[in-house]
Design a protein around this motif. Structure first.
Motif, PDB file in Angstrom:
ATOM      1  N   LYS A 284       0.831  -1.211   0.000  1.00 59.60           N
ATOM      2  CA  LYS A 284       0.000   0.000   0.000  1.00 59.60           C
ATOM      3  C   LYS A 284       0.863   1.258   0.000  1.00 59.60           C
ATOM      4  CE  LYS A 284      -3.888  -2.205   2.380  1.00 59.60           C
ATOM      5  NZ  LYS A 284      -4.726  -2.227   3.616  1.00 59.60           N
ATOM      6  N   ASP A 285       1.961   1.201   0.737  1.00 62.02           N
ATOM      7  CA  ASP A 285       2.860   2.361   0.799  1.00 62.02           C
ATOM      8  C   ASP A 285       3.577   2.575  -0.534  1.00 62.02           C
ATOM      9  OD1 ASP A 285       2.932   3.117   3.884  1.00 62.02           O
ATOM     10  OD2 ASP A 285       2.913   0.931   3.716  1.00 62.02           O
ATOM     11  N   ILE A 286       3.862   1.482  -1.229  1.00 61.33           N
ATOM     12  CA  ILE A 286       4.470   1.596  -2.559  1.00 61.33           C
ATOM     13  C   ILE A 286       3.505   2.307  -3.502  1.00 61.33           C
ATOM     14  CG2 ILE A 286       5.186   0.268  -4.591  1.00 61.33           C
ATOM     15  CD1 ILE A 286       6.402  -1.795  -2.605  1.00 61.33           C
ATOM     16  N   LEU A 287       2.235   1.917  -3.461  1.00 57.03           N
ATOM     17  CA  LEU A 287       1.232   2.543  -4.329  1.00 57.03           C
ATOM     18  C   LEU A 287       1.064   4.027  -4.005  1.00 57.03           C
ATOM     19  CD1 LEU A 287      -1.541  -0.228  -4.443  1.00 57.03           C
ATOM     20  CD2 LEU A 287      -0.069   0.516  -6.325  1.00 57.03           C
ATOM     21  N   ARG A 288       1.090   4.350  -2.710  1.00 57.65           N
ATOM     22  CA  ARG A 288       0.857   5.737  -2.295  1.00 57.65           C
ATOM     23  C   ARG A 288       2.072   6.636  -2.482  1.00 57.65           C
ATOM     24  NH1 ARG A 288      -2.453   3.660   2.375  1.00 57.65           N
ATOM     25  NH2 ARG A 288      -0.480   3.353   3.445  1.00 57.65           N
ATOM     26  N   SER A 289       3.266   6.069  -2.335  1.00 53.50           N
ATOM     27  CA  SER A 289       4.455   6.919  -2.201  1.00 53.50           C
ATOM     28  C   SER A 289       5.348   7.010  -3.431  1.00 53.50           C
ATOM     29  CB  SER A 289       5.302   6.416  -1.019  1.00 53.50           C
ATOM     30  OG  SER A 289       4.562   6.443   0.181  1.00 53.50           O
ATOM     31  N   VAL A 290       5.356   5.973  -4.272  1.00 53.89           N
ATOM     32  CA  VAL A 290       6.254   5.992  -5.435  1.00 53.89           C
ATOM     33  C   VAL A 290       5.924   7.189  -6.329  1.00 53.89           C
ATOM     34  CG1 VAL A 290       6.843   4.813  -7.597  1.00 53.89           C
ATOM     35  CG2 VAL A 290       6.797   3.538  -5.445  1.00 53.89           C
ATOM     36  N   GLY A 291       6.942   7.943  -6.670  1.00 52.45           N
ATOM     37  CA  GLY A 291       6.768   9.140  -7.493  1.00 52.45           C
ATOM     38  C   GLY A 291       6.774  10.425  -6.691  1.00 52.45           C
ATOM     39  N   LYS A 292       6.537  10.317  -5.383  1.00 53.56           N
ATOM     40  CA  LYS A 292       6.575  11.500  -4.526  1.00 53.56           C
ATOM     41  C   LYS A 292       8.026  11.887  -4.224  1.00 53.56           C
ATOM     42  CE  LYS A 292       2.189  10.793  -2.054  1.00 53.56           C
ATOM     43  NZ  LYS A 292       1.584  10.594  -0.705  1.00 53.56           N
ATOM     44  N   THR A 293       8.193  13.087  -3.706  1.00 55.65           N
ATOM     45  CA  THR A 293       9.506  13.537  -3.247  1.00 55.65           C
ATOM     46  C   THR A 293       9.411  13.840  -1.755  1.00 55.65           C
ATOM     47  OG1 THR A 293      10.075  14.474  -5.396  1.00 55.65           O
ATOM     48  CG2 THR A 293      11.326  15.259  -3.504  1.00 55.65           C
ATOM     49  N   ILE A 294      10.248  13.177  -0.971  1.00 58.20           N
ATOM     50  CA  ILE A 294      10.267  13.376   0.480  1.00 58.20           C
ATOM     51  C   ILE A 294      11.676  13.781   0.895  1.00 58.20           C
ATOM     52  CG2 ILE A 294       9.988  12.274   2.735  1.00 58.20           C
ATOM     53  CD1 ILE A 294       7.935  10.403   1.505  1.00 58.20           C
ATOM     54  N   ASN A 295      11.771  14.907   1.557  1.00 55.09           N
ATOM     55  CA  ASN A 295      13.076  15.439   1.990  1.00 55.09           C
ATOM     56  C   ASN A 295      14.066  15.518   0.827  1.00 55.09           C
ATOM     57  OD1 ASN A 295      12.006  15.531   4.573  1.00 55.09           O
ATOM     58  ND2 ASN A 295      12.957  13.615   5.229  1.00 55.09           N
ATOM     59  N   GLY A 296      13.538  15.882  -0.336  1.00 53.09           N
ATOM     60  CA  GLY A 296      14.392  16.050  -1.511  1.00 53.09           C
ATOM     61  C   GLY A 296      14.741  14.762  -2.231  1.00 53.09           C
ATOM     62  N   ILE A 297      14.160  13.639  -1.806  1.00 51.96           N
ATOM     63  CA  ILE A 297      14.475  12.336  -2.401  1.00 51.96           C
ATOM     64  C   ILE A 297      13.257  11.814  -3.157  1.00 51.96           C
ATOM     65  CG2 ILE A 297      15.149   9.942  -1.935  1.00 51.96           C
ATOM     66  CD1 ILE A 297      16.403  11.044   0.703  1.00 51.96           C
ATOM     67  N   LYS A 298      13.459  11.459  -4.421  1.00 50.08           N
ATOM     68  CA  LYS A 298      12.371  10.871  -5.193  1.00 50.08           C
ATOM     69  C   LYS A 298      12.177   9.424  -4.748  1.00 50.08           C
ATOM     70  CE  LYS A 298      10.602  10.107  -9.848  1.00 50.08           C
ATOM     71  NZ  LYS A 298      10.841  10.244 -11.308  1.00 50.08           N
ATOM     72  N   ILE A 299      10.956   9.095  -4.378  1.00 48.94           N
ATOM     73  CA  ILE A 299      10.665   7.765  -3.847  1.00 48.94           C
ATOM     74  C   ILE A 299      10.408   6.792  -4.990  1.00 48.94           C
ATOM     75  CG2 ILE A 299       9.198   6.421  -2.307  1.00 48.94           C
ATOM     76  CD1 ILE A 299      10.885   8.627  -0.945  1.00 48.94           C
ATOM     77  N   THR A 300      11.129   5.680  -4.970  1.00 51.71           N
ATOM     78  CA  THR A 300      10.953   4.626  -5.970  1.00 51.71           C
ATOM     79  C   THR A 300      10.751   3.292  -5.263  1.00 51.71           C
ATOM     80  OG1 THR A 300      13.308   4.056  -6.126  1.00 51.71           O
ATOM     81  CG2 THR A 300      12.518   5.844  -7.546  1.00 51.71           C
ATOM     82  N   GLU A 301      10.234   2.338  -6.003  1.00 56.24           N
ATOM     83  CA  GLU A 301       9.978   1.017  -5.420  1.00 56.24           C
ATOM     84  C   GLU A 301      11.271   0.340  -4.967  1.00 56.24           C
ATOM     85  OE1 GLU A 301       8.265  -3.249  -6.978  1.00 56.24           O
ATOM     86  OE2 GLU A 301       7.188  -1.442  -7.602  1.00 56.24           O
ATOM     87  N   SER A 302      12.310   0.435  -5.780  1.00 56.70           N
ATOM     88  CA  SER A 302      13.573  -0.210  -5.404  1.00 56.70           C
ATOM     89  C   SER A 302      14.183   0.451  -4.173  1.00 56.70           C
ATOM     90  CB  SER A 302      14.565  -0.173  -6.571  1.00 56.70           C
ATOM     91  OG  SER A 302      14.883   1.158  -6.941  1.00 56.70           O
ATOM     92  N   GLY A 303      14.040   1.768  -4.075  1.00 57.47           N
ATOM     93  CA  GLY A 303      14.539   2.465  -2.889  1.00 57.47           C
ATOM     94  C   GLY A 303      13.812   2.011  -1.634  1.00 57.47           C
ATOM     95  N   ILE A 304      12.499   1.815  -1.756  1.00 53.23           N
ATOM     96  CA  ILE A 304      11.698   1.347  -0.619  1.00 53.23           C
ATOM     97  C   ILE A 304      12.141  -0.050  -0.189  1.00 53.23           C
ATOM     98  CG2 ILE A 304       9.381   0.578   0.049  1.00 53.23           C
ATOM     99  CD1 ILE A 304       8.272   2.945  -1.569  1.00 53.23           C
ATOM    100  N   LEU A 305      12.352  -0.948  -1.154  1.00 54.93           N
ATOM    101  CA  LEU A 305      12.780  -2.311  -0.811  1.00 54.93           C
ATOM    102  C   LEU A 305      14.172  -2.315  -0.178  1.00 54.93           C
ATOM    103  CD1 LEU A 305      11.525  -4.462  -3.836  1.00 54.93           C
ATOM    104  CD2 LEU A 305      10.485  -4.181  -1.577  1.00 54.93           C
ATOM    105  N   ALA A 306      15.054  -1.458  -0.667  1.00 58.74           N
ATOM    106  CA  ALA A 306      16.396  -1.373  -0.078  1.00 58.74           C
ATOM    107  C   ALA A 306      16.323  -0.849   1.353  1.00 58.74           C
ATOM    108  CB  ALA A 306      17.285  -0.469  -0.926  1.00 58.74           C
ATOM    109  N   ALA A 307      15.504   0.171   1.561  1.00 55.46           N
ATOM    110  CA  ALA A 307      15.350   0.737   2.904  1.00 55.46           C
ATOM    111  C   ALA A 307      14.746  -0.287   3.861  1.00 55.46           C
ATOM    112  CB  ALA A 307      14.480   1.988   2.839  1.00 55.46           C
ATOM    113  N   ALA A 308      13.819  -1.107   3.350  1.00 50.73           N
ATOM    114  CA  ALA A 308      13.220  -2.156   4.178  1.00 50.73           C
ATOM    115  C   ALA A 308      14.254  -3.209   4.552  1.00 50.73           C
ATOM    116  CB  ALA A 308      12.051  -2.800   3.435  1.00 50.73           C
TER     117      ALA A 308
END
Length: 202
Positions: free
Chosen positions: A127-151
């Motif tokens: 759900k967070d991938i659907l909501r967040s991918v494409g957004k920019t948070i703290n100057g960082i573009k959110i991507t699916e691979s970035g989310i998986l790496a952070a997890a």
């Protein structure tokens, strides 16, 4: 002037002109040689097709592995995290892996464990991938691979908190690596081949 003197003068002029002509020819030849030797040559481009330089899942996992352990299967860090992808023991137990020494000696098992963990994390964060991918948070573009790496770094729960707080709730591990740094460093890889699977096994 007597004929003999004229002949001598003619010979002198001929020799002088011959020397000048030969000197000119030699100078031109040297210039050509120098010009040839000074040519700038460029190496031919060879596409070695190195997997970890590509923006696909293989590139993603190899880049992440290099950050975690320099890609070494037998590494155990000071906190006890294991292998190429620096798994914690609790995570390994999730996949019914209890013999850590055997795990360290088994590259194939480590690769399968990483894929399985990505599938589980993708399901938890779907759900967070659907909501967040494409957004920019703290100057960082959110991507699916970035989310998986952070997890992989912090656990899916901490990534949820970060994303749902729009970056105000942060996390760093004992070595100073943060969710933000992983979102940025490992963003932009194509990990669409990883299917979300709550019950992924090895």
């Amino acid at each position: 002037m007597c004929p003999q003197n004229r002949k001598i003068q003619f010979i002198k002029k001929f020799l002088f002109l011959s020397i000048v002509f030969l000197g000119f020819i030699n100078a031109t030849t040297i210039d050509k040689k120098i010009g040839t030797n000074n040519k700038v040559t460029f190496p031919k481009f060879i596409d070695y097709n190195i997997p970890y330089l590509q923006k696909n899942f293989v590139g993603f996992k190899e880049a992440l592995a290099f950050k975690e352990s320099q890609g070494k299967y037998t590494v155990v860090n000071t906190l006890g995290y294991l292998g190429k992808y620096q798994f914690g023991r609790t995570t390994l137990h999730r996949f019914n892996i209890y013999n850590t020494q055997a795990f360290l000696r088994n590259p194939e098992l480590q690769e399968k464990a990483f894929v399985a963990l990505c599938k589980v994390n993708k399901w938890i964060l779907r759900k967070d991938i659907l909501r967040s991918v494409g957004k920019t948070i703290n100057g960082i573009k959110i991507t699916e691979s970035g989310i998986l790496a952070a997890a992989h770094l912090s656990g899916a729960g901490n990534v949820k908190k970060f994303l749902r707080s729009n970056g105000s709730i942060r996390f760093s591990d004992a070595y100073g690596a943060s969710i933000q740094s992983y979102l940025k460093k490992f963003g932009g890889y194509d990990v669409s081949n990883i299917e979300a699977d709550r019950n992924a096994t090895i």
